[in-house]
Scaffold this motif. Structure first.
Motif, PDB file in Angstrom:
ATOM      1  N   THR A  83      39.395  51.806  34.468  1.00  0.00           N
ATOM      2  CA  THR A  83      40.317  52.803  33.915  1.00  0.00           C
ATOM      3  C   THR A  83      41.391  52.159  33.052  1.00  0.00           C
ATOM      4  O   THR A  83      41.946  52.803  32.160  1.00  0.00           O
ATOM      5  N   LEU A  84      41.699  50.882  33.307  1.00  0.00           N
ATOM      6  CA  LEU A  84      42.693  50.192  32.482  1.00  0.00           C
ATOM      7  C   LEU A  84      42.056  49.739  31.173  1.00  0.00           C
ATOM      8  O   LEU A  84      40.922  49.250  31.166  1.00  0.00           O
ATOM      9  N   PRO A  85      42.762  49.850  30.050  1.00  0.00           N
ATOM     10  CA  PRO A  85      42.270  49.241  28.811  1.00  0.00           C
ATOM     11  C   PRO A  85      42.117  47.736  29.011  1.00  0.00           C
ATOM     12  O   PRO A  85      42.829  47.127  29.824  1.00  0.00           O
ATOM     13  N   MET A  86      41.199  47.110  28.283  1.00  0.00           N
ATOM     14  CA  MET A  86      40.919  45.695  28.480  1.00  0.00           C
ATOM     15  C   MET A  86      42.174  44.833  28.335  1.00  0.00           C
ATOM     16  O   MET A  86      42.385  43.894  29.117  1.00  0.00           O
ATOM     17  N   ASP A  87      43.027  45.121  27.355  1.00  0.00           N
ATOM     18  CA  ASP A  87      44.235  44.319  27.172  1.00  0.00           C
ATOM     19  C   ASP A  87      45.123  44.368  28.412  1.00  0.00           C
ATOM     20  O   ASP A  87      45.682  43.345  28.841  1.00  0.00           O
ATOM     21  N   ASP A  88      45.283  45.553  28.980  1.00  0.00           N
ATOM     22  CA  ASP A  88      46.115  45.700  30.179  1.00  0.00           C
ATOM     23  C   ASP A  88      45.462  45.023  31.389  1.00  0.00           C
ATOM     24  O   ASP A  88      46.153  44.418  32.222  1.00  0.00           O
ATOM     25  N   PHE A  89      44.143  45.152  31.484  1.00  0.00           N
ATOM     26  CA  PHE A  89      43.432  44.526  32.607  1.00  0.00           C
ATOM     27  C   PHE A  89      43.553  43.007  32.520  1.00  0.00           C
ATOM     28  O   PHE A  89      43.800  42.330  33.518  1.00  0.00           O
ATOM     29  N   LEU A  90      43.389  42.452  31.318  1.00  0.00           N
ATOM     30  CA  LEU A  90      43.532  41.014  31.132  1.00  0.00           C
ATOM     31  C   LEU A  90      44.938  40.568  31.513  1.00  0.00           C
ATOM     32  O   LEU A  90      45.116  39.544  32.210  1.00  0.00           O
ATOM     33  N   ARG A  91      45.936  41.306  31.071  1.00  0.00           N
ATOM     34  CA  ARG A  91      47.320  40.941  31.374  1.00  0.00           C
ATOM     35  C   ARG A  91      47.563  40.940  32.883  1.00  0.00           C
ATOM     36  O   ARG A  91      48.181  40.008  33.430  1.00  0.00           O
ATOM     37  N   ALA A  92      47.038  41.948  33.578  1.00  0.00           N
ATOM     38  CA  ALA A  92      47.221  42.029  35.022  1.00  0.00           C
ATOM     39  C   ALA A  92      46.525  40.862  35.731  1.00  0.00           C
ATOM     40  O   ALA A  92      47.072  40.278  36.671  1.00  0.00           O
ATOM     41  N   CYS A  93      45.327  40.518  35.270  1.00  0.00           N
ATOM     42  CA  CYS A  93      44.593  39.400  35.884  1.00  0.00           C
ATOM     43  C   CYS A  93      45.325  38.083  35.675  1.00  0.00           C
ATOM     44  O   CYS A  93      45.424  37.254  36.588  1.00  0.00           O
ATOM     45  N   ARG A  94      45.852  37.869  34.488  1.00  0.00           N
ATOM     46  CA  ARG A  94      46.556  36.620  34.213  1.00  0.00           C
ATOM     47  C   ARG A  94      47.855  36.538  35.010  1.00  0.00           C
ATOM     48  O   ARG A  94      48.258  35.455  35.450  1.00  0.00           O
ATOM     49  N   GLU A  95      48.511  37.656  35.210  1.00  0.00           N
ATOM     50  CA  GLU A  95      49.736  37.657  36.021  1.00  0.00           C
ATOM     51  C   GLU A  95      49.412  37.284  37.464  1.00  0.00           C
ATOM     52  O   GLU A  95      50.145  36.515  38.102  1.00  0.00           O
ATOM     53  N   ARG A  96      48.299  37.812  37.994  1.00  0.00           N
ATOM     54  CA  ARG A  96      47.914  37.461  39.358  1.00  0.00           C
ATOM     55  C   ARG A  96      47.458  36.000  39.436  1.00  0.00           C
ATOM     56  O   ARG A  96      47.717  35.311  40.414  1.00  0.00           O
ATOM     57  N   ALA A  97      46.755  35.538  38.392  1.00  0.00           N
ATOM     58  CA  ALA A  97      46.290  34.154  38.376  1.00  0.00           C
ATOM     59  C   ALA A  97      47.452  33.178  38.380  1.00  0.00           C
ATOM     60  O   ALA A  97      47.346  32.072  38.939  1.00  0.00           O
ATOM     61  N   ALA A  98      48.567  33.558  37.783  1.00  0.00           N
ATOM     62  CA  ALA A  98      49.731  32.671  37.721  1.00  0.00           C
ATOM     63  C   ALA A  98      50.286  32.366  39.103  1.00  0.00           C
ATOM     64  O   ALA A  98      50.989  31.360  39.295  1.00  0.00           O
ATOM     65  N   ARG A  99      49.953  33.209  40.092  1.00  0.00           N
ATOM     66  CA  ARG A  99      50.435  32.986  41.452  1.00  0.00           C
ATOM     67  C   ARG A  99      49.503  32.074  42.252  1.00  0.00           C
ATOM     68  O   ARG A  99      49.795  31.747  43.402  1.00  0.00           O
ATOM     69  N   LEU A 100      48.378  31.695  41.657  1.00  0.00           N
ATOM     70  CA  LEU A 100      47.425  30.811  42.320  1.00  0.00           C
ATOM     71  C   LEU A 100      47.728  29.352  41.997  1.00  0.00           C
ATOM     72  O   LEU A 100      48.382  29.054  40.990  1.00  0.00           O
ATOM     73  N   PRO A 101      47.227  28.410  42.827  1.00  0.00           N
ATOM     74  CA  PRO A 101      47.328  27.002  42.461  1.00  0.00           C
ATOM     75  C   PRO A 101      46.664  26.759  41.112  1.00  0.00           C
ATOM     76  O   PRO A 101      45.729  27.470  40.728  1.00  0.00           O
ATOM     77  N   ALA A 102      47.102  25.749  40.386  1.00  0.00           N
ATOM     78  CA  ALA A 102      46.663  25.527  39.007  1.00  0.00           C
ATOM     79  C   ALA A 102      45.152  25.424  38.880  1.00  0.00           C
ATOM     80  O   ALA A 102      44.561  25.975  37.938  1.00  0.00           O
ATOM     81  N   HIS A 103      44.487  24.731  39.818  1.00  0.00           N
ATOM     82  CA  HIS A 103      43.038  24.526  39.690  1.00  0.00           C
ATOM     83  C   HIS A 103      42.244  25.794  39.974  1.00  0.00           C
ATOM     84  O   HIS A 103      41.046  25.844  39.712  1.00  0.00           O
ATOM     85  N   GLN A 104      42.889  26.839  40.510  1.00  0.00           N
ATOM     86  CA  GLN A 104      42.209  28.095  40.795  1.00  0.00           C
ATOM     87  C   GLN A 104      42.432  29.137  39.696  1.00  0.00           C
ATOM     88  O   GLN A 104      41.959  30.266  39.814  1.00  0.00           O
ATOM     89  N   ARG A 105      43.119  28.757  38.636  1.00  0.00           N
ATOM     90  CA  ARG A 105      43.387  29.701  37.547  1.00  0.00           C
ATOM     91  C   ARG A 105      42.309  29.573  36.476  1.00  0.00           C
ATOM     92  O   ARG A 105      42.084  28.481  35.945  1.00  0.00           O
ATOM     93  N   PRO A 106      41.634  30.661  36.128  1.00  0.00           N
ATOM     94  CA  PRO A 106      40.662  30.589  35.030  1.00  0.00           C
ATOM     95  C   PRO A 106      41.346  30.140  33.743  1.00  0.00           C
ATOM     96  O   PRO A 106      42.477  30.551  33.448  1.00  0.00           O
ATOM     97  N   THR A 107      40.661  29.303  32.987  1.00  0.00           N
ATOM     98  CA  THR A 107      41.207  28.816  31.717  1.00  0.00           C
ATOM     99  C   THR A 107      40.668  29.595  30.522  1.00  0.00           C
ATOM    100  O   THR A 107      41.219  29.500  29.426  1.00  0.00           O
ATOM    101  N   LEU A 108      39.584  30.338  30.719  1.00  0.00           N
ATOM    102  CA  LEU A 108      39.014  31.191  29.669  1.00  0.00           C
ATOM    103  C   LEU A 108      38.703  32.559  30.265  1.00  0.00           C
ATOM    104  O   LEU A 108      38.279  32.652  31.427  1.00  0.00           O
ATOM    105  N   TYR A 109      38.898  33.591  29.476  1.00  0.00           N
ATOM    106  CA  TYR A 109      38.576  34.956  29.896  1.00  0.00           C
ATOM    107  C   TYR A 109      37.634  35.576  28.867  1.00  0.00           C
ATOM    108  O   TYR A 109      37.810  35.393  27.659  1.00  0.00           O
ATOM    109  N   PHE A 110      36.653  36.338  29.375  1.00  0.00           N
ATOM    110  CA  PHE A 110      35.668  36.987  28.510  1.00  0.00           C
ATOM    111  C   PHE A 110      35.587  38.477  28.843  1.00  0.00           C
ATOM    112  O   PHE A 110      35.572  38.857  30.027  1.00  0.00           O
ATOM    113  N   ALA A 111      35.531  39.303  27.814  1.00  0.00           N
ATOM    114  CA  ALA A 111      35.267  40.731  27.997  1.00  0.00           C
ATOM    115  C   ALA A 111      33.758  40.924  28.059  1.00  0.00           C
ATOM    116  O   ALA A 111      33.030  40.483  27.170  1.00  0.00           O
TER     117      ALA A 111
END
Length: 492
Positions: free
Chosen positions: A432-460
């Motif tokens: 239901t979220l537009p891709m831009d908003d979904f990506l932003r939400a995922c990256r915000e959650r990833a920022a709370r993870l340890p560095a090695h657990q954060r994806p470095t590339l995202y694909f639609a």
């Protein structure tokens, strides 16, 4: 036996009760028995079944496994060339089997320890592995699964996935064994499944989590309820809390059971619908990081569990290792494709380590046991990503990045990287979220993870990368990313 003797019984006791329903086709127990007995496949060593979902598939399956026969059911959506290659390999394998003796022919169950099924692992490319099963492995499973999942007279089971998938073939056999009704779809769509639930007064669903999420979401969006549904049995991959919550809103009166198993192992552990998800945080040094590993449940009735380390030593409570099972439900092993990485038995040293008699088997899923006997799964060893020397389980990252199930789906994997060894990447399917908003939400959650657990590339992604059985396929995701085509477009 697996179920032919029971089919004979129910054809006499309940001849006019619907046994198999697929779309507009329906066969009662008498017609299923008569159709299968009339095909006379019991004198064949192997029958290769290659047809779309239909009552005819059920008839041919019953005919093929009667007596000493063996069935191989191909997934009709696989490419024709792949199905032809499988058929050729299966025919070559069948040449090594002994010719059935006259006493093992006919429309009845063959010897308990004899092979009746040549099962195929689901895949997207290449020749899938093939495993074999004894009649006794299913018979023993039926005894416990019918009771555990509450199949009573009047039960109507819908398995909306492909009929050729292992869990759906089992659901067909389980329904025949218990004298209840099995329903399948000619082809899947959420709308078709919801219509079948209402039209056939379905009381029980058997499906993978991704399909449950699609049904629940569509049902809530369209205002179509669960009808007579009282039971949902989910398996095939972890059941995310977000999908569980959505399913409970759609079908509040249905008991939702989850079981963990594998085609090669059968039932391993299960969680009853009345039990909480129970994802307890981990803080000790044996875990990659503190997180809630999903609970698979306690040992399924008739099964025993153990967790072993890399050297085969029995691990303590809450120590992560390979999950092993000992039960009568385990397959005979592979007919071909055995690489030693997907399914193996404990060595004699490992058996000494657990200090028990009998043989233990694993598909190398990683997990740990708690003091209350609940098994928690971390992920598959073959899915683990090693990036800059750190071990990352994709399932853990997916759980951290996903929010509400309607927002979208995240699939995480690793791709080759010359510096890190592997680079962690995430594929996103917007909801239901537009891709831009979904990506932003995922990256915000990833920022709370340890560095090695954060994806470095995202694909639609154009759609969820699923195997033929409806399970998330990280292999397919990697293929899409490598191909640089329309299925996976880099967005960050």
């Amino acid at each position: 036996m697996p179920f032919i003797n029971q089919l004979q019984h129910w054809a006499a006791a309940r001849p006019h009760r619907p046994a198999v329903v697929v779309g507009t086709e329906s066969l009662d127990f008498a017609a299923l028995r008569d159709g299968a007995a009339g095909m006379g496949h019991g004198d064949r060593t192997l029958t290769i079944i290659d047809r779309h979902a239909s009552t005819a598939l059920a008839v041919e399956f019953c005919a093929a496994v009667a007596g000493g026969g063996v069935a191989a059911v191909l997934e009709s959506t696989w490419p024709a060339a792949l199905r032809a290659s499988i058929a050729a390999q299966a025919s070559s394998w069948a040449m090594t089997l002994p010719t059935p003796v006259p006493s093992d022919m006919g429309f009845f169950d063959g010897p308990p320890d004899s092979t009746f099924l040549l099962g195929l692992s689901s895949g997207t490319s290449g020749l899938p592995k093939a495993f074999t099963r004894s009649r006794e492995s299913w018979r023993a499973s039926f005894v416990h699964s019918v009771d555990y999942f509450g199949l009573a007279e009047g039960c109507i089971t819908l398995a909306p996935g492909p009929m050729a998938a292992s869990m759906n073939l089992y659901a067909l056999g389980e329904a025949i064994h218990s004298g209840t009704t099995f329903v399948a779809l000619p082809s899947f769509s959420p709308d078709a499944a919801l219509a079948a639930i209402m039209h056939h007064a379905v009381t029980r669903l058997v499906l993978v989590p991704s399909v449950l999420g699609l049904l629940a979401r569509r049902g809530l969006e369209s205002g179509r309820g669960p009808g007579s549904l009282t039971s949902i049995v989910c398996a095939g991959s972890a059941l995310p809390d977000t999908i569980l919550e959505q399913a409970r809103r759609w079908a509040p009166n249905a008991r939702i059971d989850f079981y963990y198993g594998a085609s090669e192992l059968g039932f391993v552990a299960a969680t009853r619908g009345t039990e909480p998800a129970d994802a307890a945080p981990r803080t000790d040094s044996t875990t990659v990081e503190s997180w809630g590993a999903p609970a698979a449940g306690r040992a399924f009735p008739g099964a025993e569990l153990a967790v072993l380390g890399p050297t085969g030593a029995l691990l303590g409570l809450e120590e992560i290792g390979s999950v092993y099972v000992r039960s009568p439900y385990v397959s005979n092993g592979y007919a071909w494709g055995d690489d030693g990485l997907s399914f193996s038995a404990a060595t004699s040293g490992n058996q000494d380590a657990v200090q028990r008699s009998g043989q233990w088997f694993t598909v190398h899923d990683q997990g740990y046991l708690r003091g209350d006997g609940v098994l928690h799964l971390v992920g598959r060893a073959q899915d683990m990503v090693i990036t800059s020397g750190s071990n990352v389980y994709p399932q853990q990252v997916e759980q951290a990045l996903e929010g509400h199930p309607a927002d979208g789906t995240v699939v995480v994997t690793g791709i080759a990287d010359p510096i890190r060894g592997q680079r962690l990447v995430a594929g996103l399917v917007a909801g239901t979220l537009p891709m831009d908003d979904f990506l932003r939400a995922c990256r915000e959650r990833a920022a709370r993870l340890p560095a090695h657990q954060r994806p470095t590339l995202y694909f639609a992604l154009s759609r969820s990368p699923l195997s033929a059985g409806g399970k998330p396929s990280r292999t397919l995701l990697r293929e899409w990313i490598t191909a640089k085509g329309a299925h996976a477009q880099r967005i960050y």
